[in-house]
Motif scaffolding. Structure first.
Motif: not given
Lengths: 463, 278
Positions: B172-181
């Motif tokens: 779930f979380v790995r699919l998200m964009p990076s925190e920077f993005h």
């Protein structure tokens, strides 16, 4: 930097102060929406202890947006904006004026691997390709060729450096325009019954009515309704008079104000004006029937010269029994009969057949040998106009445009410079790219990637 | 009315899109993501058609006006701009993780518009004050701004999900964009919203100048839009000048969204010149 900066200067030049002031203004604005303001504060006063009310009133809580607090905060913000802009403008101006040299060793000091490209070509060809690519995207491109290497530099978006100053100056002008408006402007309203003329209007702030340097007459007021009963349009036909002479006629509609000699008139409201016209019919027993148009105060001779009658009042809906006109008839011997003439007298009689015995005042045949009947009322309206004079408005309008333009400049463009270094590397050519942006590093990175990829594309195609 | 029927259908499409986005995030299969995008796109297309039909119907009724004139119409348009903005962003980012936070907002707004008691869904003629060309530009710009702020808010939630996950996050979380993005996206949305809010306030002022005779009258809606504007101004300054990033930006996006929501809905509790919105 100049060493002249005192403590006060750096206090007013700080962004922290701006942030605190913006937050405080937001907070005061918020309080103003929760505490009743101006006219509404009167009702509120009855629900709180008088001592508390007078304290809050002294603190100007009930007119917060015009209070000393608000003026102080706006004033501080204005000073903050001015000092902050003065403080930061010289470096921004230097950045704007700066012309980068194509040859820049420093910027390539630690260039990342992904910002370089190896190509099977010669330095000249690669430099030409880079130049044509940069020329397509940038206005100012410079090139320096050396014995074995080539350097290119391109700049763009320098004007966005001024965006922030345009925004800040616009906000200052906006505040100035609002101040001009509140000092030199007036805001008021006036009700003009149809056919009447006014030469002054009431101020929103109360006090004496303000005389106008001209007169306004409402010739006619018309209102149209939708089928459901909502008003569709309302319109006043106005005539402006100077020294009794009609100078200009205008149709005033909602959303279409009319300006005359610096005063703007807005169609704000309307209502029924007292003293509408009525059509009365007069029936002499066994004789003729006369129809006449009357209004309040009209005096007529009776057709048979038995006396005079006078219209005392015209009511749209008397005691929920519909339109009625109050009439006084005086005989030549001085006897007076006063009674009401209802339009719907037949249905009233049906509801209570002995109404004339109970209330002789409602008998339209009280003065013999005449019987009055009311054929209809012609409603008379008054038009409610808002009257304004605000010399600050043009200033505010221009500032708003500046504000939007400045924001666009800041947010959709940014100042940057990119360099491309081309040097031989074995029998290949090494292209390195570097850049500098004052504000938008991620955007610049993206752009550099794009430039390098495009360059690679072009060089490969060429082969 | 055909358009209200289409719009209730759209409500279900947005819900379906949300479920598909959720499947994608939980199961980690792009198959569901594609379906989610297609469903959301279908919903947007159907909603656009419904809006056009409603617009045309108002002309057939004899008092034509853009479908932006009452609370119901504003909710529908709000949901439309949110989904439009989101799909544009998804296309540019090539990442579908934000949909799971944005689509439910659009769905809830549509559902509220469809089933809330006392919601007036009829097309009604405009009172004289609303008969202005500024109506369309004012409402259009305001709701573009609101939509951008809503997406920024969804991104703020996303950010907290991302940071709350431990060192070995699930799919779930790995699919998200990076925190920077995410941070960059919050900023972009806030900027977009800020510009549109500015345009909305300015167009509203111009309109007020013509209709009410004063470009600014400290009406609660005006005041709250100013408060919202100030909050986002603070947010942009803290980022550009003070260098705030990440968690602080996410919090600001949420505070700003709260103000925006109050500007839109909350002020109806206060007496206002904008009362025809309720």
């Amino acid at each position: 930097m100049t060493p002249k900066k005192s403590g006060i200067w750096s206090f007013f030049a700080s962004v922290q102060l701006a942030l605190v002031l913006l937050s405080l203004i937001a907070f005061f604005a918020l309080v103003g929406t929760l505490v009743p303001q101006r006219e509404e504060a009167v009702a509120f006063a009855e629900r709180i202890p008088p001592a508390l009310f007078s304290f809050l009133q002294k603190m100007q809580i009930f007119d917060l947006y015009h209070s000393a607090w608000f003026i102080l905060l706006s004033g501080l913000l204005a000073v903050n904006l001015i000092i902050c802009s003065l403080d930061r403008f010289p470096p921004a101006w230097r950045r704007f004026r700066m012309r980068h040299e194509p040859k820049n060793e420093d910027i390539f000091r630690d260039v990342a691997e992904e910002d370089t490209l190896l190509a099977d070509t010669d330095v000249r060809t690669a430099a030409d390709a880079a130049l044509s690519l940069l020329r397509r995207k940038y206005h100012a491109v410079e090139r320096a060729d050396e014995a074995s290497s080539a350097w290119l530099c391109a700049q763009k978006g320098r004007f966005s450096l001024f965006g922030v100053y345009i925004v800040h100056v616009s906000i200052l002008a906006l505040i100035a325009g609002a101040v001009v408006g509140s000092v030199f402007g007036v805001e008021g309203f006036v009700h003009i019954p149809e056919g009447e003329t006014v030469e002054s209007f009431s101020l929103r702030s109360g006090g004496q009515p303000l005389p106008l340097p001209f007169a306004v007459r409402c010739d006619r007021f018309t209102v149209e309704f939708y089928e459901g009963g909502m008003p569709r349009t309302f319109q006043s036909d106005l005539t402006f008079l100077k020294n009794g002479r009609a100078v200009r006629s205008a149709k005033l509609l909602v959303n279409h104000p009319v300006e005359f000699e610096g005063f703007r008139f807005y169609q704000a409201s309307y209502g029924a004006a007292p003293g509408g016209k009525a059509t009365l019919a007069l029936m002499r027993e066994g004789g003729r029937r006369d129809v006449m148009n009357v209004a309040e105060g009209y005096v007529f001779d009776l057709p048979g010269r038995e006396g005079t009658f006078q219209v005392l009042r015209v009511e749209e809906n008397l005691m929920k029994m519909g339109p009625a006109v109050k009439v006084a008839v005086t005989s030549r011997r001085g006897q007076e009969a006063v009674f009401w003439v209802f339009q719907q007298i037949e249905s009233i009689k049906k509801m209570s057949p002995d109404i004339f015995e109970q209330v002789p005042l409602f008998n339209p045949g009280l003065f013999r040998p005449y019987t009055f009947s009311l054929l209809g009322l012609e409603e008379k309206y008054y038009t409610g106009l808002q009257v304004n004079r605000d010399p600050g408005t043009p200033v505010v309008a221009v500032s708003a445009l500046g504000l939007i333009g400045g924001l666009m400049l800041i947010l959709f463009s940014y100042a940057r410079a990119v360099w491309i270094r081309i040097s031989p590397s074995g029998d290949q050519v090494l292209l390195s790219i570097a850049g500098r942006s004052y504000k938008n590093q991620p955007g610049l990175q993206k752009e550099m990637r794009y430039l390098l990829a495009e360059l690679k594309n072009r060089l490969e195609k060429r082969r | 009315m055909i358009h209200t029927k289409i719009l209730s259908g759209v409500t279900f499409l947005y819900f379906a899109a949300f479920v598909f986005y959720l499947f994608r995030m939980v199961l980690g299969r792009e198959f569901w993501g594609k379906w989610a995008t297609v469903t959301a796109l279908g919903g947007l297309a159907a909603q656009s058609i419904a809006l056009v039909v409603r617009w045309k119907t108002s002309y057939d009724l004899g008092f034509g006006h853009a479908p932006l004139s009452n609370f119901y119409e504003s909710l529908i348009f709000f949901a439309w701009t949110i989904v439009l903005l989101y799909l544009l962003m998804e296309r540019r980012l090539k990442n579908r993780s934000i949909g799971v936070f944005v689509l439910p907002v659009a769905f809830l707004i549509m559902a509220y518009a469809s089933i809330a008691p006392g919601m007036n869904q009829r097309i009604e003629p405009l009172i004289p004050a609303l008969q202005s060309n500024w109506l369309t530009s004012h409402v259009l710009t305001c709701f573009m701004g609101y939509a951008a702020f809503t997406v920024a808010f969804a991104l703020g939630i996303l950010y907290f999900f991302k940071t709350a996950a431990g060192p070995r996050p699930g799919v779930f979380v790995r699919l998200m964009p990076s925190e920077f993005h995410i941070d960059e996206l919050i900023y972009s949305c806030a900027v977009l919203g800020f510009i549109f809010l500015t345009l909305g306030i300015v167009t509203g002022s111009v309109w007020a100048h013509y209709a009410w005779g004063s470009y600014w009258s400290w009406d609660p809606k005006e005041t709250w839009s100013l408060i919202t504007w100030l909050i986002y101004a603070v947010m942009l300054h803290t980022r550009l000048v003070r260098g705030w990033r990440g968690r602080r930006m996410a919090v600001m996006a949420m505070v700003g969204f709260g103000c925006m929501l109050f500007t839109y809905l909350g002020v109806n509790l206060l007496p206002s010149l904008h009362s025809y919105m309720s």
